[in-house]
Design a protein around this motif. Sequence first.
Motif, PDB file in Angstrom:
ATOM      1  N   GLY A  41      -5.857  -4.687  50.152  1.00 54.98           N
ATOM      2  CA  GLY A  41      -6.012  -4.705  48.702  1.00 54.98           C
ATOM      3  C   GLY A  41      -7.336  -4.116  48.267  1.00 54.98           C
ATOM      4  N   PRO A  42      -7.699  -4.359  47.021  1.00 55.24           N
ATOM      5  CA  PRO A  42      -8.936  -3.773  46.488  1.00 55.24           C
ATOM      6  C   PRO A  42     -10.185  -4.332  47.171  1.00 55.24           C
ATOM      7  CG  PRO A  42      -7.953  -5.288  44.905  1.00 55.24           C
ATOM      8  CD  PRO A  42      -6.998  -5.172  46.046  1.00 55.24           C
ATOM      9  N   VAL A  43     -11.216  -3.521  47.171  1.00 58.40           N
ATOM     10  CA  VAL A  43     -12.515  -3.887  47.741  1.00 58.40           C
ATOM     11  C   VAL A  43     -13.555  -3.750  46.639  1.00 58.40           C
ATOM     12  CG1 VAL A  43     -14.271  -3.292  49.451  1.00 58.40           C
ATOM     13  CG2 VAL A  43     -11.844  -3.119  50.046  1.00 58.40           C
ATOM     14  N   LEU A  44     -14.315  -4.794  46.441  1.00 58.27           N
ATOM     15  CA  LEU A  44     -15.401  -4.784  45.468  1.00 58.27           C
ATOM     16  C   LEU A  44     -16.656  -4.279  46.161  1.00 58.27           C
ATOM     17  CD1 LEU A  44     -16.474  -5.646  42.659  1.00 58.27           C
ATOM     18  CD2 LEU A  44     -16.871  -7.914  43.654  1.00 58.27           C
ATOM     19  N   HIS A  45     -17.283  -3.245  45.612  1.00 64.31           N
ATOM     20  CA  HIS A  45     -18.519  -2.683  46.172  1.00 64.31           C
ATOM     21  C   HIS A  45     -19.690  -3.094  45.290  1.00 64.31           C
ATOM     22  CE1 HIS A  45     -15.787   0.756  47.727  1.00 64.31           C
ATOM     23  NE2 HIS A  45     -15.760  -0.275  48.542  1.00 64.31           N
ATOM     24  N   LEU A  46     -20.680  -3.730  45.899  1.00 68.60           N
ATOM     25  CA  LEU A  46     -21.875  -4.174  45.181  1.00 68.60           C
ATOM     26  C   LEU A  46     -23.110  -3.612  45.870  1.00 68.60           C
ATOM     27  CD1 LEU A  46     -20.895  -7.935  44.962  1.00 68.60           C
ATOM     28  CD2 LEU A  46     -20.726  -6.282  43.123  1.00 68.60           C
ATOM     29  N   ASN A  47     -24.179  -3.479  45.098  1.00 72.60           N
ATOM     30  CA  ASN A  47     -25.438  -3.147  45.754  1.00 72.60           C
ATOM     31  C   ASN A  47     -26.115  -4.468  46.116  1.00 72.60           C
ATOM     32  OD1 ASN A  47     -27.353  -3.999  43.698  1.00 72.60           O
ATOM     33  ND2 ASN A  47     -26.650  -2.246  42.508  1.00 72.60           N
ATOM     34  N   PRO A  48     -26.981  -4.476  47.127  1.00 68.17           N
ATOM     35  CA  PRO A  48     -27.617  -5.725  47.552  1.00 68.17           C
ATOM     36  C   PRO A  48     -28.366  -6.440  46.434  1.00 68.17           C
ATOM     37  CG  PRO A  48     -27.922  -4.052  49.211  1.00 68.17           C
ATOM     38  CD  PRO A  48     -27.324  -3.367  48.010  1.00 68.17           C
ATOM     39  N   GLY A  49     -28.903  -5.691  45.476  1.00 65.92           N
ATOM     40  CA  GLY A  49     -29.614  -6.316  44.360  1.00 65.92           C
ATOM     41  C   GLY A  49     -28.700  -7.122  43.455  1.00 65.92           C
ATOM     42  N   THR A  50     -27.433  -6.820  43.445  1.00 65.27           N
ATOM     43  CA  THR A  50     -26.449  -7.588  42.686  1.00 65.27           C
ATOM     44  C   THR A  50     -25.888  -8.719  43.534  1.00 65.27           C
ATOM     45  OG1 THR A  50     -25.846  -5.604  41.465  1.00 65.27           O
ATOM     46  CG2 THR A  50     -24.274  -7.406  41.407  1.00 65.27           C
ATOM     47  N   TRP A  51     -25.724  -8.474  44.807  1.00 57.31           N
ATOM     48  CA  TRP A  51     -25.142  -9.452  45.729  1.00 57.31           C
ATOM     49  C   TRP A  51     -26.008 -10.714  45.843  1.00 57.31           C
ATOM     50  CZ3 TRP A  51     -20.872 -11.003  47.688  1.00 57.31           C
ATOM     51  CH2 TRP A  51     -20.810 -11.715  48.877  1.00 57.31           C
ATOM     52  N   ARG A  52     -27.316 -10.551  45.974  1.00 58.52           N
ATOM     53  CA  ARG A  52     -28.205 -11.710  46.155  1.00 58.52           C
ATOM     54  C   ARG A  52     -28.128 -12.693  44.992  1.00 58.52           C
ATOM     55  NH1 ARG A  52     -31.458  -7.728  47.103  1.00 58.52           N
ATOM     56  NH2 ARG A  52     -31.637  -6.956  49.201  1.00 58.52           N
ATOM     57  N   PRO A  53     -28.247 -12.252  43.728  1.00 55.89           N
ATOM     58  CA  PRO A  53     -28.130 -13.208  42.619  1.00 55.89           C
ATOM     59  C   PRO A  53     -26.737 -13.845  42.545  1.00 55.89           C
ATOM     60  CG  PRO A  53     -29.054 -11.135  41.830  1.00 55.89           C
ATOM     61  CD  PRO A  53     -28.662 -10.939  43.249  1.00 55.89           C
ATOM     62  N   PHE A  54     -25.708 -13.087  42.909  1.00 56.19           N
ATOM     63  CA  PHE A  54     -24.364 -13.642  42.930  1.00 56.19           C
ATOM     64  C   PHE A  54     -24.285 -14.799  43.927  1.00 56.19           C
ATOM     65  CE2 PHE A  54     -20.098 -13.540  44.923  1.00 56.19           C
ATOM     66  CZ  PHE A  54     -19.355 -13.967  43.831  1.00 56.19           C
ATOM     67  N   LEU A  55     -24.814 -14.606  45.134  1.00 58.04           N
ATOM     68  CA  LEU A  55     -24.807 -15.682  46.126  1.00 58.04           C
ATOM     69  C   LEU A  55     -25.623 -16.883  45.662  1.00 58.04           C
ATOM     70  CD1 LEU A  55     -25.124 -13.942  49.610  1.00 58.04           C
ATOM     71  CD2 LEU A  55     -23.126 -15.022  48.569  1.00 58.04           C
ATOM     72  N   ARG A  56     -26.785 -16.616  45.075  1.00 57.31           N
ATOM     73  CA  ARG A  56     -27.614 -17.730  44.569  1.00 57.31           C
ATOM     74  C   ARG A  56     -26.852 -18.533  43.532  1.00 57.31           C
ATOM     75  NH1 ARG A  56     -31.956 -14.081  45.121  1.00 57.31           N
ATOM     76  NH2 ARG A  56     -31.762 -13.420  42.964  1.00 57.31           N
ATOM     77  N   SER A  57     -26.101 -17.841  42.662  1.00 59.40           N
ATOM     78  CA  SER A  57     -25.348 -18.561  41.625  1.00 59.40           C
ATOM     79  C   SER A  57     -24.262 -19.431  42.244  1.00 59.40           C
ATOM     80  CB  SER A  57     -24.751 -17.597  40.602  1.00 59.40           C
ATOM     81  OG  SER A  57     -23.663 -16.882  41.136  1.00 59.40           O
ATOM     82  N   LEU A  58     -23.647 -18.974  43.329  1.00 56.95           N
ATOM     83  CA  LEU A  58     -22.634 -19.783  44.002  1.00 56.95           C
ATOM     84  C   LEU A  58     -23.241 -21.017  44.638  1.00 56.95           C
ATOM     85  CD1 LEU A  58     -20.462 -17.065  45.756  1.00 56.95           C
ATOM     86  CD2 LEU A  58     -19.957 -18.303  43.652  1.00 56.95           C
ATOM     87  N   HIS A  59     -24.400 -20.830  45.272  1.00 55.58           N
ATOM     88  CA  HIS A  59     -25.058 -21.961  45.918  1.00 55.58           C
ATOM     89  C   HIS A  59     -25.520 -22.987  44.886  1.00 55.58           C
ATOM     90  CE1 HIS A  59     -25.008 -20.503  50.024  1.00 55.58           C
ATOM     91  NE2 HIS A  59     -25.226 -19.294  49.522  1.00 55.58           N
ATOM     92  N   SER A  60     -25.962 -22.540  43.712  1.00 54.21           N
ATOM     93  CA  SER A  60     -26.407 -23.489  42.693  1.00 54.21           C
ATOM     94  C   SER A  60     -25.218 -24.258  42.108  1.00 54.21           C
ATOM     95  CB  SER A  60     -27.174 -22.770  41.580  1.00 54.21           C
ATOM     96  OG  SER A  60     -26.319 -21.930  40.839  1.00 54.21           O
ATOM     97  N   GLU A  61     -24.020 -23.663  42.108  1.00 52.46           N
ATOM     98  CA  GLU A  61     -22.820 -24.345  41.638  1.00 52.46           C
ATOM     99  C   GLU A  61     -22.411 -25.471  42.573  1.00 52.46           C
ATOM    100  OE1 GLU A  61     -20.947 -23.931  38.823  1.00 52.46           O
ATOM    101  OE2 GLU A  61     -22.499 -22.559  38.123  1.00 52.46           O
ATOM    102  N   GLN A  62     -22.707 -25.339  43.868  1.00 56.68           N
ATOM    103  CA  GLN A  62     -22.336 -26.342  44.852  1.00 56.68           C
ATOM    104  C   GLN A  62     -23.285 -27.528  44.847  1.00 56.68           C
ATOM    105  OE1 GLN A  62     -22.146 -24.334  48.621  1.00 56.68           O
ATOM    106  NE2 GLN A  62     -20.320 -23.176  48.050  1.00 56.68           N
ATOM    107  N   ALA A  63     -24.473 -27.339  44.339  1.00 53.63           N
ATOM    108  CA  ALA A  63     -25.498 -28.410  44.368  1.00 53.63           C
ATOM    109  C   ALA A  63     -25.174 -29.513  43.396  1.00 53.63           C
ATOM    110  CB  ALA A  63     -26.861 -27.832  44.074  1.00 53.63           C
TER     111      ALA A  63
END
Length: 63
Positions: A41-63
């Motif tokens: 299926g489709p693949v989402l392409h991100l640059n690392p500068g976008t990926w890092r804040p995305f991961l941080r937002s996921l981790h803050s949702e789990q806290a």
Amino acid sequence: MPHFEFVKSSHSGGNAGQECVEVARNIPATVAVRDSKHPDGPVLHLNPGTWRPFLRSLHSEQA
């Protein structure tokens, strides 16, 4: 098209039907993300500068 080497998320339950993503970081300046249930299926392409804040937002949702 580059050859992405996808790795399943370490947070995957591993059971059939569970939602999971796969991530590839082997191409410089690109983080590729896809649904493990639909590898063709489709693949989402991100640059690392976008990926890092995305991961941080996921981790803050789990806290």
